[in-house]
Design a protein around this motif. Structure first.
Motif, PDB file in Angstrom:
ATOM      1  N   GLN A 323       0.822  -1.204   0.000  1.00  0.00           N
ATOM      2  CA  GLN A 323       0.000   0.000   0.000  1.00  0.00           C
ATOM      3  C   GLN A 323       0.863   1.264   0.000  1.00  0.00           C
ATOM      4  OE1 GLN A 323      -0.801   2.434   2.478  1.00  0.00           O
ATOM      5  NE2 GLN A 323       0.552   1.695   4.119  1.00  0.00           N
ATOM      6  N   GLY A 327      -0.268   1.981  -3.500  1.00  0.00           N
ATOM      7  CA  GLY A 327      -1.525   2.610  -3.125  1.00  0.00           C
ATOM      8  C   GLY A 327      -2.748   1.723  -3.267  1.00  0.00           C
ATOM      9  N   GLY A 328      -3.906   2.379  -3.477  1.00  0.00           N
ATOM     10  CA  GLY A 328      -5.186   1.683  -3.455  1.00  0.00           C
ATOM     11  C   GLY A 328      -5.393   0.692  -4.579  1.00  0.00           C
ATOM     12  N   ASP A 329      -4.785   0.927  -5.755  1.00  0.00           N
ATOM     13  CA  ASP A 329      -4.985  -0.002  -6.869  1.00  0.00           C
ATOM     14  C   ASP A 329      -4.408  -1.384  -6.565  1.00  0.00           C
ATOM     15  OD1 ASP A 329      -6.261   1.940  -8.307  1.00  0.00           O
ATOM     16  OD2 ASP A 329      -4.481   2.554  -9.437  1.00  0.00           O
ATOM     17  N   THR A 377     -11.354   1.047  -7.229  1.00  0.00           N
ATOM     18  CA  THR A 377     -10.093   1.153  -6.500  1.00  0.00           C
ATOM     19  C   THR A 377     -10.400   1.351  -5.018  1.00  0.00           C
ATOM     20  OG1 THR A 377      -7.951   2.321  -6.355  1.00  0.00           O
ATOM     21  CG2 THR A 377      -9.906   3.668  -6.757  1.00  0.00           C
ATOM     22  N   PRO A 379      -9.890   3.594  -1.777  1.00  0.00           N
ATOM     23  CA  PRO A 379      -9.438   4.947  -1.429  1.00  0.00           C
ATOM     24  C   PRO A 379      -8.159   4.915  -0.592  1.00  0.00           C
ATOM     25  CG  PRO A 379     -11.794   4.676  -1.009  1.00  0.00           C
ATOM     26  CD  PRO A 379     -11.260   3.319  -1.341  1.00  0.00           C
ATOM     27  N   SER A 380      -7.293   5.903  -0.806  1.00  0.00           N
ATOM     28  CA  SER A 380      -5.995   5.915  -0.122  1.00  0.00           C
ATOM     29  C   SER A 380      -6.149   5.948   1.394  1.00  0.00           C
ATOM     30  CB  SER A 380      -5.170   7.121  -0.592  1.00  0.00           C
ATOM     31  OG  SER A 380      -5.889   8.327  -0.355  1.00  0.00           O
ATOM     32  N   GLN A 381      -7.202   6.639   1.882  1.00  0.00           N
ATOM     33  CA  GLN A 381      -7.407   6.698   3.337  1.00  0.00           C
ATOM     34  C   GLN A 381      -7.711   5.320   3.905  1.00  0.00           C
ATOM     35  OE1 GLN A 381      -9.008   8.417   1.053  1.00  0.00           O
ATOM     36  NE2 GLN A 381      -8.898  10.625   1.462  1.00  0.00           N
ATOM     37  N   ALA A 383      -6.870   2.403   2.256  1.00  0.00           N
ATOM     38  CA  ALA A 383      -5.736   1.527   1.943  1.00  0.00           C
ATOM     39  C   ALA A 383      -4.661   1.594   3.016  1.00  0.00           C
ATOM     40  CB  ALA A 383      -5.143   1.902   0.591  1.00  0.00           C
ATOM     41  N   ALA A 384      -4.537   2.739   3.673  1.00  0.00           N
ATOM     42  CA  ALA A 384      -3.516   2.882   4.717  1.00  0.00           C
ATOM     43  C   ALA A 384      -3.761   1.934   5.884  1.00  0.00           C
ATOM     44  CB  ALA A 384      -3.488   4.322   5.226  1.00  0.00           C
TER      45      ALA A 384
END
Length: 418
Positions: A323, A327-329, A377, A379-381, A383-384
């Motif tokens: 991640q 990232g999210g992908d 996908t 979201p980055s928030q 995925a963290a």
């Protein structure tokens, strides 16, 4: 006349059971195949890239050391919820010594500061009988408070920031060049599965440091000490039945003290591994980020065994590295891998006639695939937090086969069996 003795037939399931090392190798092979299929069909090549594997090694080290610390303590019957606080002490000690004397001093000081936290936990739980959970939480709070005070006192004058240390000098990294060159050629050949395996192996053999080697040695050394020596047998007996161990002449208090101090030292090494991470050299307030608790979860996932603990640490480190790098992908592609795994587990359980469990595995796989299909996908928030979510899911799946030490967390008093 006495009937002739006949040998007892071995159950078919037991006769077909693979040895532990073969089972582990089979699981690793299945994991590689699933990742290779997922990377090929989704186009997310970061799943099996050398960079992801190299980052995963660095990220799993703190969790591995903390988990080994929890293993030592709990095998002796002491729950160590203070691993996070001991790791925090280790980060500050490593930064303070590393700034003055270099990376080897950072490793030593991290272990010493963590061991001091372990000693405090041993005094509270073993000598004074304080509840293990209460003592662990108190040590975590104490570690955060003490390091904040010490940082303001000693780091502020040189770094102009009370929340971080001045820049440190880390270890020089090295690679096993003849082998990595061959693996690099295989990666460039772009062959299905071969390229994926070569990429992961290349990452594991690139950018090595003494900290990585120490982590790699800590697992077999822990296994040999705790499962192949008289010392380890006595220590584990304190976590299973301390009264029986005492009746056989084992100094239960001494072994518990040794185990908890070693536990703190290993957690402190985890803090030092964070400080000496090539990607972020130095101490930063709050940098442990709950890794002490995640190490405890990895230990539980590993069923209080070093090999399983290593697998749990690797899983968290891999998802965290993925991640951070993609990232999210890439995390979204893991849903596809989860679907494949669910189907494989369902087939295995059908073969073993666990009908209900197999149906639930298929339902779970269908749900995961629907999420993958309808969501483009992650979201980055969100995925963290993927590593923590994966850890919780794996713990939930593995909860049925767990077997902690029988006397884990129980208060012991000398002579109570008389």
């Amino acid at each position: 006349m006495t009937a002739p003795a006949t040998s007892r037939p071995v159950p078919a399931a037991r006769a077909r059971r693979l040895p532990g090392w073969a089972t582990s190798m089979l699981v690793v092979l299945v994991g590689l195949v699933v990742l290779s299929i997922t990377a090929t069909l989704t186009g997310q090549l970061q799943l099996t890239s050398a960079g992801t594997a190299q980052a995963a090694v660095q990220l799993l080290l703190p969790i591995l050391f903390a988990g080994l610390g929890g293993l030592w303590a709990e095998r002796a019957g002491v729950i160590n919820l203070g691993l996070e606080g001991m790791m925090i002490l280790g980060t500050w000690g490593a930064a303070w010594a590393g700034y003055q004397w270099g990376p080897w001093a950072a490793l030593a000081a991290g272990a010493v500061f963590g061991a001091l936290g372990g000693l405090l936990h041993a005094v509270a739980t073993v000598t004074f009988g304080v509840n293990h959970i209460v003592s662990g939480v108190a040590i975590t709070l104490l570690g955060a408070g003490v390091t904040k005070y010490l940082s303001t006192l000693l780091f502020l004058p040189v770094s102009a920031n009370p929340r971080q240390s001045p820049p440190l000098r880390g270890f020089d990294s090295f690679s096993i060049t003849p082998l990595t060159d061959v693996l690099d050629a295989l990666v460039r050949a772009n062959l299905v599965f071969v390229t994926d395996v070569a990429g992961i192996l290349q990452g594991l053999l690139t950018g090595l440091t003494p900290t990585v080697l120490l982590g790699a040695l800590a697992v077999p050394v822990t296994y040999l000490l705790l499962w192949r020596t008289a010392f380890g047998l006595r220590l584990r007996s304190c976590g299973e039945n301390p009264v029986a161990a005492e009746s056989l002449g084992v100094s239960v208090y001494m072994y518990k003290y040794i185990a908890v101090i070693v536990s703190g030292g290993l957690a402190g090494l985890g803090g030092a591994a964070l400080v000496l991470n090539p990607g972020q050299l130095g101490y930063l307030e709050g940098q442990t980020g709950g890794r002490g608790y995640i190490g405890l979860a990895a230990m539980i996932f590993g069923n209080w065994r070093p090999g399983g603990l290593l697998a749990g640490s690797a899983l968290f480190g891999y998802v965290d590295a993925l991640q951070l790098r993609a990232g999210g992908d890439a995390v979204h592609a893991l849903l596809y891998a989860g679907t494949i795994l669910a189907v494989l587990v369902a087939v295995l359980w059908f073969a073993q006639r666990y009908w209900l469990a197999a149906v639930w595995a298929l339902v779970a796989g269908l749900v995961v695939y629907l999420v993958y299909f309808f969501v483009d996908t992650i979201p980055s928030q969100f995925a963290a937090f993927a590593p923590q979510i994966v850890t919780l899911l794996v713990l939930a799946v593995a909860s049925q086969r767990l077997r902690p030490p029988a006397a884990d967390g129980l208060e012991y008093r000398r002579g109570e069996g008389d």
